[in-house]
Write a protein that holds these residues in place. Structure first.
Motif, PDB file in Angstrom:
ATOM      1  N   ALA A   1      53.378  41.475  37.997  1.00 28.03           N
ATOM      2  CA  ALA A   1      53.017  42.656  37.217  1.00 28.03           C
ATOM      3  C   ALA A   1      53.250  43.902  38.065  1.00 28.03           C
ATOM      4  N   ALA A   2      54.135  44.787  37.594  1.00 32.24           N
ATOM      5  CA  ALA A   2      54.436  46.009  38.337  1.00 32.24           C
ATOM      6  C   ALA A   2      53.198  46.893  38.475  1.00 32.24           C
ATOM      7  N   GLY A   3      52.387  46.946  37.416  1.00 31.40           N
ATOM      8  CA  GLY A   3      51.162  47.730  37.482  1.00 31.40           C
ATOM      9  C   GLY A   3      50.204  47.193  38.529  1.00 31.40           C
ATOM     10  N   GLY A   4      50.160  45.876  38.683  1.00 34.02           N
ATOM     11  CA  GLY A   4      49.298  45.278  39.692  1.00 34.02           C
ATOM     12  C   GLY A   4      49.769  45.591  41.104  1.00 34.02           C
ATOM     13  N   VAL A   5      51.092  45.596  41.321  1.00 33.55           N
ATOM     14  CA  VAL A   5      51.635  45.966  42.635  1.00 33.55           C
ATOM     15  C   VAL A   5      51.262  47.408  42.968  1.00 33.55           C
ATOM     16  N   PHE A   6      51.383  48.294  41.996  1.00 31.64           N
ATOM     17  CA  PHE A   6      51.034  49.698  42.217  1.00 31.64           C
ATOM     18  C   PHE A   6      49.546  49.846  42.545  1.00 31.64           C
ATOM     19  N   LEU A   7      48.691  49.121  41.824  1.00 29.38           N
ATOM     20  CA  LEU A   7      47.247  49.187  42.073  1.00 29.38           C
ATOM     21  C   LEU A   7      46.913  48.733  43.490  1.00 29.38           C
TER      22      LEU A   7
ATOM     23  N   ILE B   1      33.508  38.308  30.666  1.00 32.73           N
ATOM     24  CA  ILE B   1      34.100  38.535  31.981  1.00 32.73           C
ATOM     25  C   ILE B   1      33.901  39.977  32.424  1.00 32.73           C
ATOM     26  N   PHE B   2      34.040  40.922  31.519  1.00 31.20           N
ATOM     27  CA  PHE B   2      33.859  42.328  31.883  1.00 31.20           C
ATOM     28  C   PHE B   2      32.409  42.611  32.264  1.00 31.20           C
ATOM     29  N   ILE B   3      31.462  42.042  31.521  1.00 28.78           N
ATOM     30  CA  ILE B   3      30.046  42.278  31.834  1.00 28.78           C
ATOM     31  C   ILE B   3      29.685  41.705  33.200  1.00 28.78           C
ATOM     32  N   ILE B   4      30.217  40.535  33.514  1.00 31.88           N
ATOM     33  CA  ILE B   4      29.876  39.887  34.779  1.00 31.88           C
ATOM     34  C   ILE B   4      30.476  40.641  35.965  1.00 31.88           C
ATOM     35  N   PHE B   5      31.717  41.107  35.824  1.00 30.82           N
ATOM     36  CA  PHE B   5      32.433  41.660  36.976  1.00 30.82           C
ATOM     37  C   PHE B   5      32.583  43.177  36.939  1.00 30.82           C
ATOM     38  N   GLN B   6      31.904  43.856  36.022  1.00 30.28           N
ATOM     39  CA  GLN B   6      32.120  45.294  35.919  1.00 30.28           C
ATOM     40  C   GLN B   6      31.653  46.054  37.165  1.00 30.28           C
ATOM     41  N   ARG B   7      30.651  45.552  37.884  1.00 30.95           N
ATOM     42  CA  ARG B   7      30.153  46.270  39.052  1.00 30.95           C
ATOM     43  C   ARG B   7      31.193  46.346  40.162  1.00 30.95           C
ATOM     44  N   TYR B   8      32.185  45.436  40.145  1.00 31.60           N
ATOM     45  CA  TYR B   8      33.193  45.461  41.184  1.00 31.60           C
ATOM     46  C   TYR B   8      34.179  46.612  41.011  1.00 31.60           C
ATOM     47  N   PHE B   9      34.169  47.247  39.838  1.00 34.13           N
ATOM     48  CA  PHE B   9      35.053  48.384  39.648  1.00 34.13           C
ATOM     49  C   PHE B   9      34.659  49.558  40.539  1.00 34.13           C
ATOM     50  N   VAL B  10      33.370  49.698  40.816  1.00 34.68           N
ATOM     51  CA  VAL B  10      32.905  50.835  41.592  1.00 34.68           C
ATOM     52  C   VAL B  10      32.448  50.415  42.977  1.00 34.68           C
ATOM     53  N   ASP B  11      32.380  49.136  43.266  1.00 39.24           N
ATOM     54  CA  ASP B  11      31.938  48.659  44.553  1.00 39.24           C
ATOM     55  C   ASP B  11      33.102  48.672  45.539  1.00 39.24           C
ATOM     56  N   THR B  12      32.833  48.836  46.791  1.00 44.86           N
ATOM     57  CA  THR B  12      33.859  48.780  47.824  1.00 44.86           C
ATOM     58  C   THR B  12      33.229  48.323  49.120  1.00 44.86           C
TER      59      THR B  12
ATOM     60  N   LYS C   1      42.990  37.553  56.792  1.00 46.12           N
ATOM     61  CA  LYS C   1      41.612  37.438  57.263  1.00 46.12           C
ATOM     62  C   LYS C   1      40.889  38.774  57.394  1.00 46.12           C
ATOM     63  N   VAL C   2      41.636  39.881  57.390  1.00 43.26           N
ATOM     64  CA  VAL C   2      40.998  41.181  57.575  1.00 43.26           C
ATOM     65  C   VAL C   2      41.102  42.048  56.335  1.00 43.26           C
ATOM     66  N   MET C   3      42.330  42.283  55.868  1.00 45.12           N
ATOM     67  CA  MET C   3      42.545  43.234  54.775  1.00 45.12           C
ATOM     68  C   MET C   3      42.187  42.651  53.406  1.00 45.12           C
ATOM     69  N   LEU C   4      42.596  41.397  53.154  1.00 42.76           N
ATOM     70  CA  LEU C   4      42.367  40.816  51.831  1.00 42.76           C
ATOM     71  C   LEU C   4      40.884  40.663  51.502  1.00 42.76           C
ATOM     72  N   PRO C   5      40.035  40.233  52.447  1.00 44.28           N
ATOM     73  CA  PRO C   5      38.601  40.177  52.113  1.00 44.28           C
ATOM     74  C   PRO C   5      38.003  41.536  51.771  1.00 44.28           C
ATOM     75  N   GLN C   6      38.544  42.621  52.333  1.00 38.70           N
ATOM     76  CA  GLN C   6      38.047  43.954  52.022  1.00 38.70           C
ATOM     77  C   GLN C   6      38.568  44.469  50.683  1.00 38.70           C
ATOM     78  N   ALA C   7      39.569  43.797  50.125  1.00 33.00           N
ATOM     79  CA  ALA C   7      40.183  44.246  48.874  1.00 33.00           C
ATOM     80  C   ALA C   7      39.543  43.592  47.659  1.00 33.00           C
ATOM     81  N   GLY C   8      38.316  43.076  47.828  1.00 31.88           N
ATOM     82  CA  GLY C   8      37.647  42.402  46.713  1.00 31.88           C
ATOM     83  C   GLY C   8      37.549  43.228  45.451  1.00 31.88           C
ATOM     84  N   PRO C   9      37.094  44.508  45.512  1.00 32.48           N
ATOM     85  CA  PRO C   9      37.012  45.306  44.283  1.00 32.48           C
ATOM     86  C   PRO C   9      38.352  45.467  43.573  1.00 32.48           C
ATOM     87  N   ALA C  10      39.421  45.713  44.355  1.00 39.47           N
ATOM     88  CA  ALA C  10      40.744  45.871  43.737  1.00 39.47           C
ATOM     89  C   ALA C  10      41.226  44.557  43.130  1.00 39.47           C
TER      90      ALA C  10
END
Length: 509
Positions: A381-387, A490-501, A416-425
């Motif tokens: 997905a091109a949009g996913g690559v951009f995100l 799915i949106f209700i369960i994971f919506q907090r990850y949109f603003v979490d970092t 081991k470093v960058m991907l675990p921090q990219a959880g919200p994205a």
């Protein structure tokens, strides 16, 4: 304390009280605004949910309090299911059962005093799959109507629906595969043994109805003999008519349809159980798409296909988009900007319909006109690559520098470093990809040929074509509600990850 100080303190106290009231007023108006907006956003969904449970979803004005959600009628439907099919959940009518259904008729002094005319009428379900004619309860059940009480000019009549059985009810019910070689009726037992079966119904009716592939029956062992008991009915439709001057004022269950100035009531099922009463349209969505050869519900297959397609899309997006986004955000290589502009931004600007013919011909040549071809068509997905690129660019470089000092390579740093921090994205990417795949309609409609390969969106379009023309919108609404529930959950369960970092706390100092 002087009078001036007292006055100032009173003024300050009044000012504080005014500020408090103002803050509460603002909060109240904010909550009112949110409630109004939630009504506009959730109102259509809630009305669709209620209408999907009604016998007549086209009623006007629409009612919010409906019998299908009223404890009194749900309890009665449960009891009728027990009487007819020994199951308060599934209901139905099985041999050897007896059902009592009451109807109250008002007969004024100058009106006839005749008992109502009660009859069972046929119901042949409309199906996406061609099925043989189904057996009808009216051809097997017996009716008897008697008056049980009278209050003033209102008389209560009880109709007893009896479905006789020739075999003993103490027999052992066996699930077996039915086979009819020549004129004999035989069944294959779970052990593999084939036995001769005696019909537990008049022979003419049995040969006309019972032995169709989609007709439900029971195999009963009584002593050394095997009996084919049935057919089994999911519905028991009944109609009640009274004379001119009389009117029907009450019944065990509310009628599905009223005609002739309340002198004719039609009940689509008097042995519904809870599934057949409150969730009838949802049960129909699965049962009326049943393939008689495989015995599998097409609607259930569409749901599984949609989940499989969405899972594949999410897995591919998480893997490929995160790798591509990290490479474009952190690595320097020849043609990097050209790849980003051409392969990411330009691809998003081109509508998918432009590549319709070329992609279809390619997938057809590869023999991928199925779920796998659908997944391959949207693999990256091109949009996913951009995100993911934008997210990785916003993360501090100190994380990578620390990993490099510890001797970590590029892939180890990413994994081991960058991907675990990219959880919200990643969560945001997964949700958008799941929602896009679940609601995708254009490419599944183009690529998928067999009805067993359809996704839920394509299957629901066939619902609209078949049932919409008949005004049977309850079934269409039930399918639409079922298709919306996974995305909402799915949106209700994971919506907090949109603003979490997690990157804010990854670096100190």
């Amino acid at each position: 304390m002087t009078a001036i100080q007292t006055e100032r303190r009173a003024a300050a106290s009044n000012h504080d009280a005014w500020l408090t009231r103002r803050r509460w007023a603002r909060a109240g108006w904010l909550y009112v605004f949110m409630l109004v907006m939630s009504f506009f956003f959730l109102g259509p969904f809630l009305m669709g949910l209620l209408s999907s449970m009604k016998d007549n979803p086209n009623e006007y004005p629409p009612k919010v309090i409906i019998p299908q959600l009223t404890a009194q009628y749900v309890s009665r439907a449960y009891n009728l299911g027990i009487q007819g099919g020994n199951s308060g959940w599934n209901g139905g009518l099985t041999p050897g059962r007896e059902v009592n259904f009451d109807v109250s008729v008002r007969s004024p002094a100058d009106a006839p005093k005749d008992a109502p005319v009660v009859s069972l009428f046929p119901y042949q379900p409309v199906s996406l799959v061609a099925i043989a004619r189904q057996a009808q309860a009216k051809d097997y059940a017996q009716l008897k109507t008697v008056q049980v009480s009278q209050t003033g000019d209102t008389r209560v009549y009880r109709t007893t629906v009896t479905y006789p059985s020739l075999t003993a009810q103490t027999g052992e019910v066996i699930r077996a595969k039915l086979a009819t070689p020549d004129a004999d009726v035989r069944a294959t037992l779970p052990s593999g043994e084939t036995v001769k079966v005696t019909l537990d119904t008049p022979a003419a009716q049995a040969k006309q109805y019972e032995l169709s592939e989609s007709q439900r029956v029971e195999l009963v062992k009584a002593g050394e003999n095997y009996y084919l008991r049935g057919p089994l009915f999911e519905r028991t439709p009944m109609q009640v008519d009274v004379q001119r001057g009389q009117s029907i004022v009450n019944s065990t269950l509310p009628p599905s349809d009223k005609q002739n100035f309340d002198r004719s009531f039609a009940f689509r099922n008097i042995t519904p159980g809870i599934l057949g009463y409150t969730f009838n349209n949802y049960r129909r969505a699965f049962n009326e798409t049943m393939d008689p050869k495989s015995g599998r519900s097409l609607f259930f297959s569409w749901v599984l296909n949609s989940f499989l397609y969405a899972f594949l899309r999410v897995a591919a997006a998480v893997i490929f988009c995160s790798l591509a986004g990290y490479a474009l955000a952190r690595f320097d290589f020849p043609g990097k900007n050209l790849i980003f502009l051409g392969a990411v931004l330009f691809v998003q600007m081109v509508p998918s319909q432009v590549n319709l013919v070329s992609n279809y011909v390619l997938l057809k040549d590869l023999g991928l006109l199925n779920i796998w071809g659908l997944w391959f068509n949207g693999l990256v997905a091109a949009g996913g690559v951009f995100l993911m690129k934008q997210f990785f660019e916003g993360m501090p470089k100190e994380l990578e520098e620390s990993a490099s000092i510890d001797g970590a390579g590029p892939f180890t740093t990413f994994w081991k470093v960058m991907l675990p921090q990219a959880g919200p994205a990643l969560i945001a990417l997964a949700i958008t990809q799941f929602q896009g795949a679940w609601n995708d309609f254009f490419w599944p409609l183009v690529l998928l040929r067999q009805n067993t390969d359809f996704t839920l969106t394509v299957g629901l379009s066939s619902f609209s074509q078949l049932y919409g023309g008949q005004g049977d919108y309850g079934l269409i609404l039930a399918g639409a509600i079922l298709s919306a529930i996974p995305v909402i959950i799915i949106f209700i369960i994971f919506q907090r990850y949109f603003v979490d970092t997690g990157s804010d706390s990854a670096v100190k100092g």
